[in-house]
Design an enzyme around this catalytic site. Structure first.
Site, short mmCIF file in Angstrom:
data_model
loop_
_atom_site.label_atom_id
_atom_site.label_comp_id
_atom_site.label_asym_id
_atom_site.label_seq_id
_atom_site.Cartn_x
_atom_site.Cartn_y
_atom_site.Cartn_z
N TYR A 169 4.71 -3.92 -5.34
CA TYR A 169 4.73 -5.12 -6.19
C TYR A 169 5.48 -4.89 -7.51
O TYR A 169 6.43 -5.61 -7.83
CB TYR A 169 3.32 -5.61 -6.47
CG TYR A 169 3.31 -6.85 -7.33
CD1 TYR A 169 3.68 -8.09 -6.80
CD2 TYR A 169 2.98 -6.78 -8.68
CE1 TYR A 169 3.69 -9.23 -7.58
CE2 TYR A 169 2.99 -7.93 -9.48
CZ TYR A 169 3.35 -9.14 -8.92
OH TYR A 169 3.39 -10.27 -9.71
N LYS A 173 9.27 -6.50 -8.85
CA LYS A 173 9.52 -7.31 -10.03
C LYS A 173 10.57 -6.67 -10.94
O LYS A 173 11.34 -7.37 -11.60
CB LYS A 173 8.21 -7.55 -10.79
CG LYS A 173 7.22 -8.44 -10.03
CD LYS A 173 7.82 -9.80 -9.66
CE LYS A 173 6.80 -10.72 -9.02
NZ LYS A 173 7.35 -12.05 -8.69
#
Length: 248
Positions: A169, A173
């Protein structure tokens, strides 16, 4: 076809959470909002809720990980509206935390997270660029996360350094942030502003297991709404939260 004076915005993953609140916030500002959702029924229900609140809203089936949905969505928007003024790439997944810890990483989880959070953003953006170029004031907002900040993650004074390591994750980003910069560089001459938004921790499905999170999805939506409605002298190629610029 919508009036040429009414802004048109597509928000991916807009059937719930921050995406829904971005759609609601833009709608209340007079924007016609297109609710992108991979589940058609959920998208239709979200659009109906927005319409009941006086917002011009329509649902679009849009699974950002598919080959066909971004193209089909762009064709529908071109036929219905002729242009797109705002694209908010909000759709994202966190993935199971246990499959992201170094030493026990499952590559299928890594691939799934990047498929939505990175490749999906690029696929939708590429499909929508011709429509955004028809706008007088094109804006692209990529919904990132403070967890994508390498500076914060490596700062011993920042509480982020105490969070469990993950290789899906947060890195997805970080990649999204860099992609934001590349599109901003390329599109600057077209007057299309491209920025990354950090909503901060909000009480959504992403953070429901974390203690002490009190900010709402509407709170998290504010920065994306602000970046989606920038004036012509506003920034491009930046990474922002409610307090201002976030360090890369």
């Amino acid at each position: 076809m919508t009036s040429e004076h009414t802004p048109i915005a597509l928000i991916t993953g807009a059937n719930r959470g921050i995406g829904y609140e971005i759609a609601a916030g833009l709608g209340h500002l007079g924007t016609a909002v297109l609710v992108g959702a991979r589940d058609s029924d959920q998208g239709e229900r979200a659009a109906a809720r927005l319409r009941s609140d006086g917002i011009d809203a329509h649902a679009i089936r849009l699974d950002v990980t598919t080959a066909d949905d971004p193209t089909a969505a762009a064709e529908w928007i071109a036929t219905r509206h002729g242009r797109l003024d705002v694209l908010v790439n909000n759709a994202g997944i966190a993935g199971p935390r246990r499959n992201q810890q170094p030493g026990s990483v499952e590559l299928d989880t890594l691939r799934a997270v990047f498929a939505t959070n990175v490749f999906g953003v690029v696929a939708v953006t590429e499909a929508m660029l011709p429509l955004l170029r028809r706008s007088r004031r094109g804006r692209i907002v990529n919904v990132s996360s403070g967890l994508g900040s390498i500076s914060r993650m490596s700062d011993p004074e920042d509480y982020f350094t105490g969070l469990p390591a993950n290789v899906a994750y947060s890195p997805s980003k970080s990649a999204l942030n860099h992609i934001t910069v590349q599109y901003a560089k390329h599109l600057d001459g077209d007057g299309i502003k491209v920025n990354a938004a950090d909503p901060g921790p909000c009480a959504t499905d992403f953070t429901k297991d974390l203690p002490g999170v009190t900010r709402t999805a509407a709170d998290g939506a504010r920065i994306a709404i602000r970046l989606a409605t920038l004036d012509d002298d506003g920034p491009t190629g930046g990474y922002f939260d409610d307090a201002g610029r976030v360090s890369w």
